[in-house]
Design an enzyme around this catalytic site. Structure first.
Site, short mmCIF file in Angstrom:
data_model
loop_
_atom_site.label_atom_id
_atom_site.label_comp_id
_atom_site.label_asym_id
_atom_site.label_seq_id
_atom_site.Cartn_x
_atom_site.Cartn_y
_atom_site.Cartn_z
N ASP A 1 -17.39 -15.78 7.39
CA ASP A 1 -16.34 -14.84 6.99
C ASP A 1 -15.40 -14.52 8.15
O ASP A 1 -14.69 -13.51 8.11
CB ASP A 1 -16.96 -13.54 6.47
CG ASP A 1 -17.25 -13.59 4.98
OD1 ASP A 1 -16.98 -14.64 4.36
OD2 ASP A 1 -17.75 -12.59 4.42
N ASP B 1 -29.42 -13.56 10.44
CA ASP B 1 -28.13 -13.16 11.00
C ASP B 1 -27.76 -14.11 12.14
O ASP B 1 -28.60 -14.86 12.65
CB ASP B 1 -28.19 -11.72 11.50
CG ASP B 1 -28.12 -10.71 10.36
OD1 ASP B 1 -27.83 -11.13 9.22
OD2 ASP B 1 -28.35 -9.51 10.61
N ASP C 1 -27.30 -13.90 15.24
CA ASP C 1 -27.94 -13.83 16.56
C ASP C 1 -29.44 -14.07 16.49
O ASP C 1 -30.14 -13.88 17.49
CB ASP C 1 -27.66 -12.47 17.20
CG ASP C 1 -28.16 -11.31 16.33
OD1 ASP C 1 -27.87 -11.33 15.13
OD2 ASP C 1 -28.82 -10.39 16.85
N ASP D 1 -29.39 -4.97 1.92
CA ASP D 1 -30.77 -5.46 2.03
C ASP D 1 -31.76 -4.47 1.43
O ASP D 1 -32.65 -4.84 0.66
CB ASP D 1 -31.11 -5.76 3.49
CG ASP D 1 -30.60 -4.69 4.45
OD1 ASP D 1 -30.22 -3.59 3.98
OD2 ASP D 1 -30.57 -4.94 5.67
#
EC number: 2.4.1.32
Length: 549
Positions: free
Chosen positions: A151, A210, A212, A304
């Site tokens: 995105d 994610d 990272d 989540d």
């Protein structure tokens, strides 16, 4: 003449003294009749919330200790777990020939189809890490799809991410680079859009990381068997491990809080209720559980947790596996951490507002589970905890030094916070020396969490404000041949000043000084320490930062 002047001075002094006495008397009346009753009510409200919180912490700590340490109720004992075996007897996840079976032998069809989603947004510092780790997962190449959901709004970063995906595709990795025309729904919107592609319909499970996060190569071999052999499990959550926890004091304190979260909150929820809040990453979902729960929703900033609660109401069980750890990065700047905590706290409180009635009216779950969700999971942990911490320790206690009519029970002011601190220290034995800093820092952060919780409960206009947590890439920037970031420009000194923290610091300094000079409660040592903590963070002396210009 001098005698007359002396009489005037005496008269003026007497008048001033009389005026001062009148003001003091008036303040005493107002204080006793108006201020003291309100403040005393606040004290008892805080006492009630303190009891709720300490009982909840004690319950979770006891369950996590007894279940895991004493009874050894580890996931492998509670649920069936066997390596995925091929038709010819080969075992996925072993060495030699077995590993060959897991990486694409003739019996690859024995392995379920897995989708790996990596949502990202302008992740220039860390995108290579997550993509590389996902592409290195041990799994038959024709039974896994890596989906990069980009995105990013920076065209240069999008080009870099797309180029990285093409490089892995040339290595015969089944990787898809997906973009959207807009960022509607933020992360939830990206994950939902990713699941709409036709090729995902063949997938039984979806792992989410994610940008990272760096899973080990055997991540799927360790987690998927729980889902394959236990059809009632809808989610397997693993533990986060932090590669940059030693960057500064703030990251060390974050590690303490998150380690407690996983060791106590997630462990107790998994052991007693087969439910906990999904952490948004480093977990594997059963696709049918996501679909049955209604898919991803963007109505809050905690998509989540939203999905986890809805899936739980449908009867799905969750499993936390603390022995499986996934490397990740902690926010190392105070600004990034403030945004992250606001998003998490505000979103959770707002979800409570939106789902309380739905949970109460749900006929598919027991009264016990409803009580756990509404009282323990939401009310005590997501509403009481952030409000109590700031209101009691940073407002009520300091103000009480100016109102002698108000009394605070010792058990509420000393014994309860001491008990909570000890229970935290038991699960973080290696960080006991950081406990004083943790207490002061958490009290400062409680100001932001309380504001965020009230924003979510009242659903003000900024309730769904989404700010992506900044990744700095602390643990890799010194190892790169070509830096990922251009040289950072010096920060404007004004940007490092946080007015709310400094305003609270001034209030605390006034209260502490009053107690030192005129008061009789002797709270000034604690109040001064807390004031200095607010001052330090108010001037940006927390986390990493560039020099002021």
């Amino acid at each position: 003449m001098e005698g007359q002047w002396g009489r005037w001075r005496l008269a003026a002094a007497a008048a001033a003294s009389s005026s001062g006495d009148q003001i003091a008397a008036a303040w005493a009346v107002v204080r006793a009749r108006a201020v003291a009753p309100v403040l005393q009510f606040a004290v008892w409200a805080c006492m009630a919330m303190s009891v709720m919180l300490v009982l909840e912490v004690a319950y979770m700590s006891l369950v996590s200790l007894v279940a895991v340490k004493l009874l050894r109720r580890v996931p492998e004992r509670r649920y069936k777990w066997e390596p995925i075996t091929t038709g010819s007897g080969g075992v996925g996840g072993g060495d030699g020939e077995d590993e060959e079976a897991a990486t694409g032998g003739r019996e690859a069809a024995a392995f379920p189809m897995v989708l790996v989603q990596i949502p990202m947004y302008n992740e220039k510092e860390v995108y290579k890490l997550s993509i590389g780790a996902a592409c290195a997962l041990t799994w038959p190449p024709d039974r896994i799809i890596i989906q990069v959901l980009d995105d990013s709004t920076d065209p240069a970063i999008k080009d870099l991410v797309e180029l990285e995906c093409k490089d892995w595709a040339r290595k015969e990795i089944n990787i898809k680079y997906e973009i959207r025309d807009n960022r509607k729904g933020y992360k939830a919107g990206a994950l939902k859009k990713g699941m709409e592609h036709i090729y995902t319909q063949q997938c039984d499970f979806v792992a989410i990381f994610d940008a990272d996060f760096q899973p080990e190569s055997d991540f799927l071999l360790k987690t998927i068997p729980f889902l394959v052999h236990n059809p009632k499990i809808g989610l397997v959550q693993t533990r986060w491990e932090f590669v940059n926890y030693d960057v500064c004091l703030m990251t060390r304190i974050q590690k303490m809080s998150l380690d407690y979260h996983f060791k106590v909150e997630q462990e107790s929820g998994s052991s007693m209720h087969s439910f906990f809040g999904f952490n948004g990453t480093a977990g594997v979902w059963r696709v049918s559980a996501i679909n049955e729960a209604g898919g991803w929703k963007d109505r809050t900033t905690v998509e989540d947790m939203d999905l986890a609660v809805r899936a739980s109401l449908k009867g799905w069980q969750f499993l936390y596996v603390g022995d499986i750890r996934v490397k990740s990065e902690l926010p190392s700047t105070f600004k990034a951490y403030r945004h992250q905590q606001h998003r998490w706290t505000c979103g959770a409180a707002n979800l409570f507002r939106k789902m309380a009635t739905e949970i109460a009216k749900n006929k598919g779950v027991s009264v016990w589970k409803k009580l756990h969700l509404l009282y323990s999971f939401f009310f005590v942990r997501r509403v009481v905890a952030p409000i109590l911490t700031f209101l009691f320790y940073c407002v009520v206690i300091p103000l009480s030094v100016m109102v002698p009519e108000v009394s605070i029970p010792v058990w509420g002011m000393v014994y309860i916070p001491t008990a909570i601190t000890i229970m935290n220290a038991i699960r973080n034995p290696g960080s006991i020396h950081l406990m004083p800093f943790w207490i002061l820092f958490e009290n400062v952060m409680a100001m932001h969490r309380m504001r965020a919780a009230l924003t979510g409960l009242l659903e003000t206009m900024n309730v769904n404000q989404w700010v992506v947590t900044e990744k700095v890439g602390d643990h890799v920037k010194d190892k790169l041949e070509v830096p990922l970031l251009e040289p950072l420009k010096p920060t404007d000194c004004v940007e490092r000043i946080y007015i709310p923290e400094l305003m609270v610091a001034f209030y605390l300094l006034v209260c502490a000084s009053y107690d030192l000079v005129l008061g009789a409660k002797h709270y000034y040592l604690y109040i001064y320490l807390q004031a200095f903590a607010f001052i330090a963070l108010g001037f940006g002396f927390a986390g990493t930062s560039t020099p002021c210009s």
